[in-house]
Design a protein around this motif. Structure first.
Motif, PDB file in Angstrom:
ATOM      1  N   MET A  91       0.464  -1.142  -0.106  1.00  0.00           N
ATOM      2  CA  MET A  91      -0.128  -0.105   0.239  1.00  0.00           C
ATOM      3  C   MET A  91       0.958   1.084  -0.349  1.00  0.00           C
ATOM      4  SD  MET A  91      -2.980  -0.943   2.601  1.00  0.00           S
ATOM      5  CE  MET A  91      -4.438   0.044   2.622  1.00  0.00           C
ATOM      6  N   GLN A  92       1.995   1.301   0.749  1.00  0.00           N
ATOM      7  CA  GLN A  92       3.078   2.494   0.573  1.00  0.00           C
ATOM      8  C   GLN A  92       3.811   2.126  -1.111  1.00  0.00           C
ATOM      9  OE1 GLN A  92       4.267   2.848   5.217  1.00  0.00           O
ATOM     10  NE2 GLN A  92       6.047   2.070   3.603  1.00  0.00           N
ATOM     11  N   ASP A  93       3.889   1.116  -1.193  1.00  0.00           N
ATOM     12  CA  ASP A  93       4.827   1.598  -2.718  1.00  0.00           C
ATOM     13  C   ASP A  93       4.100   1.598  -3.817  1.00  0.00           C
ATOM     14  OD1 ASP A  93       6.645   0.923  -1.335  1.00  0.00           O
ATOM     15  OD2 ASP A  93       6.735  -1.250  -2.297  1.00  0.00           O
ATOM     16  N   MET A  94       2.366   1.706  -3.316  1.00  0.00           N
ATOM     17  CA  MET A  94       1.089   2.323  -4.134  1.00  0.00           C
ATOM     18  C   MET A  94       0.500   3.354  -3.779  1.00  0.00           C
ATOM     19  SD  MET A  94      -0.282  -1.177  -5.558  1.00  0.00           S
ATOM     20  CE  MET A  94      -1.423  -0.575  -6.592  1.00  0.00           C
ATOM     21  N   GLY A  95       1.878   4.099  -2.611  1.00  0.00           N
ATOM     22  CA  GLY A  95       1.332   5.638  -2.897  1.00  0.00           C
ATOM     23  C   GLY A  95       0.568   6.011  -1.571  1.00  0.00           C
ATOM     24  N   LEU A  96       0.263   4.979  -0.833  1.00  0.00           N
ATOM     25  CA  LEU A  96      -0.586   5.839   0.433  1.00  0.00           C
ATOM     26  C   LEU A  96       0.353   6.227   1.270  1.00  0.00           C
ATOM     27  CD1 LEU A  96      -2.756   2.766   0.780  1.00  0.00           C
ATOM     28  CD2 LEU A  96      -4.011   5.722  -0.410  1.00  0.00           C
ATOM     29  N   LYS A  97      -0.299   6.968   1.927  1.00  0.00           N
ATOM     30  CA  LYS A  97       0.416   7.867   3.010  1.00  0.00           C
ATOM     31  C   LYS A  97       0.587   7.433   4.454  1.00  0.00           C
ATOM     32  CE  LYS A  97       2.393  10.447  -0.147  1.00  0.00           C
ATOM     33  NZ  LYS A  97       3.105  10.157  -1.001  1.00  0.00           N
ATOM     34  N   ASN A  98      -0.745   7.254   4.414  1.00  0.00           N
ATOM     35  CA  ASN A  98      -0.805   6.801   6.206  1.00  0.00           C
ATOM     36  C   ASN A  98      -1.540   5.481   6.726  1.00  0.00           C
ATOM     37  OD1 ASN A  98      -1.167   7.674   8.755  1.00  0.00           O
ATOM     38  ND2 ASN A  98      -2.192   8.393   8.748  1.00  0.00           N
ATOM     39  N   VAL A  99      -0.513   4.454   6.469  1.00  0.00           N
ATOM     40  CA  VAL A  99      -0.858   2.926   6.587  1.00  0.00           C
ATOM     41  C   VAL A  99       0.015   2.601   7.441  1.00  0.00           C
ATOM     42  CG1 VAL A  99      -0.441   0.739   5.159  1.00  0.00           C
ATOM     43  CG2 VAL A  99      -0.587   3.096   4.158  1.00  0.00           C
ATOM     44  N   LYS A 100      -0.251   1.955   8.636  1.00  0.00           N
ATOM     45  CA  LYS A 100       0.057   0.845   9.809  1.00  0.00           C
ATOM     46  C   LYS A 100      -0.943  -0.474   9.680  1.00  0.00           C
ATOM     47  CE  LYS A 100       0.487   4.845  11.773  1.00  0.00           C
ATOM     48  NZ  LYS A 100       0.015   6.230  10.920  1.00  0.00           N
ATOM     49  N   ASN A 101       0.299  -1.568  10.331  1.00  0.00           N
ATOM     50  CA  ASN A 101       0.051  -3.181  10.308  1.00  0.00           C
ATOM     51  C   ASN A 101       0.052  -3.114  11.604  1.00  0.00           C
ATOM     52  OD1 ASN A 101       0.646  -5.559  10.060  1.00  0.00           O
ATOM     53  ND2 ASN A 101       2.224  -5.137  10.652  1.00  0.00           N
ATOM     54  N   LEU A 102      -0.987  -4.194  12.076  1.00  0.00           N
ATOM     55  CA  LEU A 102      -1.617  -3.884  13.500  1.00  0.00           C
ATOM     56  C   LEU A 102      -0.583  -5.217  13.136  1.00  0.00           C
ATOM     57  CD1 LEU A 102      -3.533  -4.145  16.248  1.00  0.00           C
ATOM     58  CD2 LEU A 102      -5.074  -5.560  14.895  1.00  0.00           C
ATOM     59  N   SER A 103       0.308  -5.336  14.558  1.00  0.00           N
ATOM     60  CA  SER A 103       1.156  -6.552  14.791  1.00  0.00           C
ATOM     61  C   SER A 103       0.792  -7.628  15.696  1.00  0.00           C
ATOM     62  CB  SER A 103       2.170  -5.884  16.002  1.00  0.00           C
ATOM     63  OG  SER A 103       3.804  -4.800  15.562  1.00  0.00           O
ATOM     64  N   GLY A 104       1.099  -8.865  15.119  1.00  0.00           N
ATOM     65  CA  GLY A 104       0.468  -9.743  15.507  1.00  0.00           C
ATOM     66  C   GLY A 104      -1.195 -10.074  15.009  1.00  0.00           C
ATOM     67  N   GLY A 105      -1.558  -9.749  14.117  1.00  0.00           N
ATOM     68  CA  GLY A 105      -3.277  -9.707  13.214  1.00  0.00           C
ATOM     69  C   GLY A 105      -4.610  -9.501  14.195  1.00  0.00           C
ATOM     70  N   MET A 106      -5.241 -10.553  14.167  1.00  0.00           N
ATOM     71  CA  MET A 106      -6.407 -11.020  14.570  1.00  0.00           C
ATOM     72  C   MET A 106      -5.942 -11.611  15.660  1.00  0.00           C
ATOM     73  SD  MET A 106      -9.891 -11.310  14.981  1.00  0.00           S
ATOM     74  CE  MET A 106     -10.574 -10.146  13.482  1.00  0.00           C
ATOM     75  N   SER A 107      -5.566 -12.543  16.012  1.00  0.00           N
ATOM     76  CA  SER A 107      -4.778 -13.555  17.278  1.00  0.00           C
ATOM     77  C   SER A 107      -4.257 -12.094  18.031  1.00  0.00           C
ATOM     78  CB  SER A 107      -3.840 -13.989  16.542  1.00  0.00           C
ATOM     79  OG  SER A 107      -3.505 -14.568  17.495  1.00  0.00           O
ATOM     80  N   ALA A 108      -3.684 -11.874  18.191  1.00  0.00           N
ATOM     81  CA  ALA A 108      -3.107 -11.013  18.646  1.00  0.00           C
ATOM     82  C   ALA A 108      -4.322  -9.940  19.252  1.00  0.00           C
ATOM     83  CB  ALA A 108      -1.968  -9.394  18.597  1.00  0.00           C
ATOM     84  N   TRP A 109      -5.337  -9.214  18.316  1.00  0.00           N
ATOM     85  CA  TRP A 109      -6.479  -8.134  18.886  1.00  0.00           C
ATOM     86  C   TRP A 109      -7.107  -9.268  19.923  1.00  0.00           C
ATOM     87  CZ3 TRP A 109      -8.313  -4.167  17.857  1.00  0.00           C
ATOM     88  CH2 TRP A 109      -9.572  -3.118  18.548  1.00  0.00           C
ATOM     89  N   LYS A 110      -7.556 -10.794  19.145  1.00  0.00           N
ATOM     90  CA  LYS A 110      -8.654 -11.982  20.282  1.00  0.00           C
ATOM     91  C   LYS A 110      -7.886 -11.637  21.999  1.00  0.00           C
ATOM     92  CE  LYS A 110      -9.562 -15.328  17.445  1.00  0.00           C
ATOM     93  NZ  LYS A 110      -9.833 -16.485  17.212  1.00  0.00           N
TER      94      LYS A 110
END
Length: 122
Positions: free
Chosen positions: A98-117
């Motif tokens: 997403m960054q490489d395609m031009g979006l500036k404000n992208v955040k990755n959720l560490s651990g994904g859904m597993s960490a969220w749950k």
């Protein structure tokens, strides 16, 4: 063949946030959660107002003129996007794409859904 550890080095080129940081953004109208898992996983459970943009089609959703182009990204280019998957690997790669395609404000959720749950057990 590239090793997994080498592939995941892109994590140094993106911004990742914790579950607690993501939870603070959950009801912010200027933040859109994006679930890059497959449709079945998304329909089973997701986070808040997340939209499903499967990792395998991400470039098609983002590319100008693509038949699958999602205009969400053009409507508000300043919007913040929180990207997540099951464990964090796909969303790491998706965030970089997403960054490489031009979006500036992208955040990755560490651990994904597993960490969220794990963090948000009832």
């Amino acid at each position: 063949m590239k090793k997994f550890d080498d592939l995941m080095k892109v994590s140094k080129e993106i911004t990742s946030i914790s579950v607690d940081e993501a939870k603070e953004k959950l009801n912010d109208p200027n933040v859109q959660f994006i679930d890059v898992r497959d449709k079945n996983d998304f329909e089973t459970e997701t986070i808040g107002n997340a939209v499903n943009l499967e990792r395998g089609l991400l470039e098609f959703y983002l590319a100008d003129g693509s038949p699958l182009e999602n205009d969400m990204f053009k409507k508000d280019p300043e919007k913040e996007y929180v990207i997540f998957c099951g464990l964090g690997g796909q969303s790491t790669l998706a965030s970089k794409t997403m960054q490489d395609m031009g979006l500036k404000n992208v955040k990755n959720l560490s651990g994904g859904m597993s960490a969220w749950k794990a963090k948000n057990k009832s």
